[in-house]
Write an enzyme that holds these catalytic residues in place. Structure first.
Site, short mmCIF file in Angstrom:
data_model
loop_
_atom_site.label_atom_id
_atom_site.label_comp_id
_atom_site.label_asym_id
_atom_site.label_seq_id
_atom_site.Cartn_x
_atom_site.Cartn_y
_atom_site.Cartn_z
N SER A 60 0.26 4.22 -5.78
CA SER A 60 0.08 2.79 -5.54
C SER A 60 -1.41 2.45 -5.50
O SER A 60 -2.13 2.78 -6.43
CB SER A 60 0.81 2.39 -4.25
N ASP A 73 6.25 1.27 -8.86
CA ASP A 73 5.33 1.85 -7.88
C ASP A 73 5.56 3.34 -7.63
O ASP A 73 6.68 3.79 -7.42
CB ASP A 73 5.51 1.07 -6.57
#
Length: 387
Positions: free
Chosen positions: A77, A216
């Site tokens: 992320s 993600d």
């Protein structure tokens, strides 16, 4: 005569021990891991700026960069975004960003990344256009194989239901993973409910089209990619002589720095069985992701701490984490200037805090100790290479 002989033997033993210690240090494998957390990436940004500054002072080199000292840099992320920033080469084949550029990057681009709300209840909160635009402009056509050190950036393919780990060492067997760093940056940060998934395609060794449908990286590794980063290092050990010292999981030869983006002290308030007995899907949805991420991060740290302690190498592992975030600083997408300033304060204050309740050593002191090890190891490797 006997006394002189004893002294000479003692001196020889000391020199032999010192020589062995430094030889061992020169063989150590160094790993940096950075958690996910959106705008809270400012916190590890502060930590990395301090560390890189210490390395520059120790080596008397203003151009020293983190990628010069770490064998593997991994992130997920926002941590994946930071990994790309400090490992992707510029036109001079030096890192695109110095550590001191990280926090200004968030201040400049964060408000735009988290400001394009779609306003749709049944869609992602943000359209992701600016999040895609910035890496494309900054990193261009640069691909994984060009990274200045080994990387480990995670994402998750929602079509194949499998994690996708972008590393240089995987490219020989899986050339389709040689994606553009800009695509990887968006993919690892495309948190479900916040940003749309990312589609792109590369080519296999046969020239066939290979498609990615990614979200993600925290979906693959949760928020803490430390174990992933260590795994990439140990896998390289089977083929790369530079990583040979950690074959057979020899963590004594591993130096690991893991940076968190802060945990929510308000979330740490407990819930009773009686309180949650009548919760439905909506109530659980609001907390289950936080529970999963918090538990996974805790267990990752617990496992690594236990392994290093059992090997009497606890000083080889440092987890830097703020465990008492409150108010707006807990939010991954609050990119207001006021909140970003608070996150800077959190990072700066964290440096002054003790590493643990049982140790008076502060994070600042621990990072200086790590910097000394990194500096000495780099010099030893350089000297060895010159022979």
């Amino acid at each position: 005569m006997a006394t002189t002989k004893s002294v000479l033997v003692l001196i020889f033993m000391i020199l032999a021990t010192t020589s062995s210690t430094f030889a061992t240090l020169g063989e150590m494998v160094t790993v940096l891991s950075v958690d996910g957390g959106g705008i809270k990436g400012i916190i590890p940004g502060i930590i990395l700026e301090f560390l890189e500054g210490q390395l520059q002072k120790m080596d008397n080199n203003a151009d020293a960069r983190l990628a010069d000292y770490f064998d593997v840099i991994g992130g997920t992320s926002t941590g994946g975004l930071l990994t790309a920033m400090i490992t992707t080469p510029n036109e001079n084949n030096r890192p695109f960003a110095a550590a001191k550029d990280i926090v200004p990057f968030y201040f400049q681009h964060g408000p735009h990344i988290f400001n394009s709300s779609t306003g749709q209840f049944f869609g992602p909160k943000y359209d992701g256009k600016y999040l895609m635009q910035v890496p494309q402009e900054k990193l261009g056509e640069t691909r994984v194989h060009q990274a200045l050190t080994e990387v480990a950036i995670s994402s998750f393919d929602i079509k194949t239901n499998k994690p996708v780990i972008f590393t240089k060492s995987n490219l020989a067997k899986s050339p389709e993973l040689d994606a553009k760093m800009s695509d990887i940056c968006y993919s690892t940060a495309a948190a479900p409910t916040y940003f749309p998934p990312h589609y792109f395609a590369t080519n296999t060794s046969n020239g066939d089209k290979y498609e990615f449908n990614l979200v993600d990286g925290a979906v693959a590794t949760v928020a803490d990619p430390a174990l992933l980063s260590v795994s990439v290092a140990t896998r390289r050990a089977e083929e790369d002589p530079a990583f040979a010292s950690i074959r057979s999981l020899n963590y004594k030869q591993l130096l690991l720095l893991s940076l968190g983006t802060g945990t929510n002290s308000e979330f740490d308030k407990t819930h009773t069985a009686q309180e949650t007995a009548k919760w439905g899907a909506l109530q659980w949805m609001l907390v289950i992701q936080q529970m999963t991420e918090a538990a996974s991060s805790y267990m990752t740290d617990y496992y690594l701490s236990t392994v290093f302690q059992d090997l009497h190498s606890q000083n080889n592992y440092l987890r830097v984490q703020e465990n008492a975030l409150t108010g707006t600083t807990t939010k991954a997408d609050d990119a207001s200037e006021a909140n970003m300033e608070l996150l800077v304060q959190v990072g700066e204050t964290l440096l002054k805090k003790p590493v643990s309740k049982d140790s008076p050593e502060t994070y600042e002191e621990a990072l200086k100790r790590f910097a000394k090890l990194l500096s000495d190891r780099k010099k030893l490797r350089a000297n060895k290479a010159s022979y």
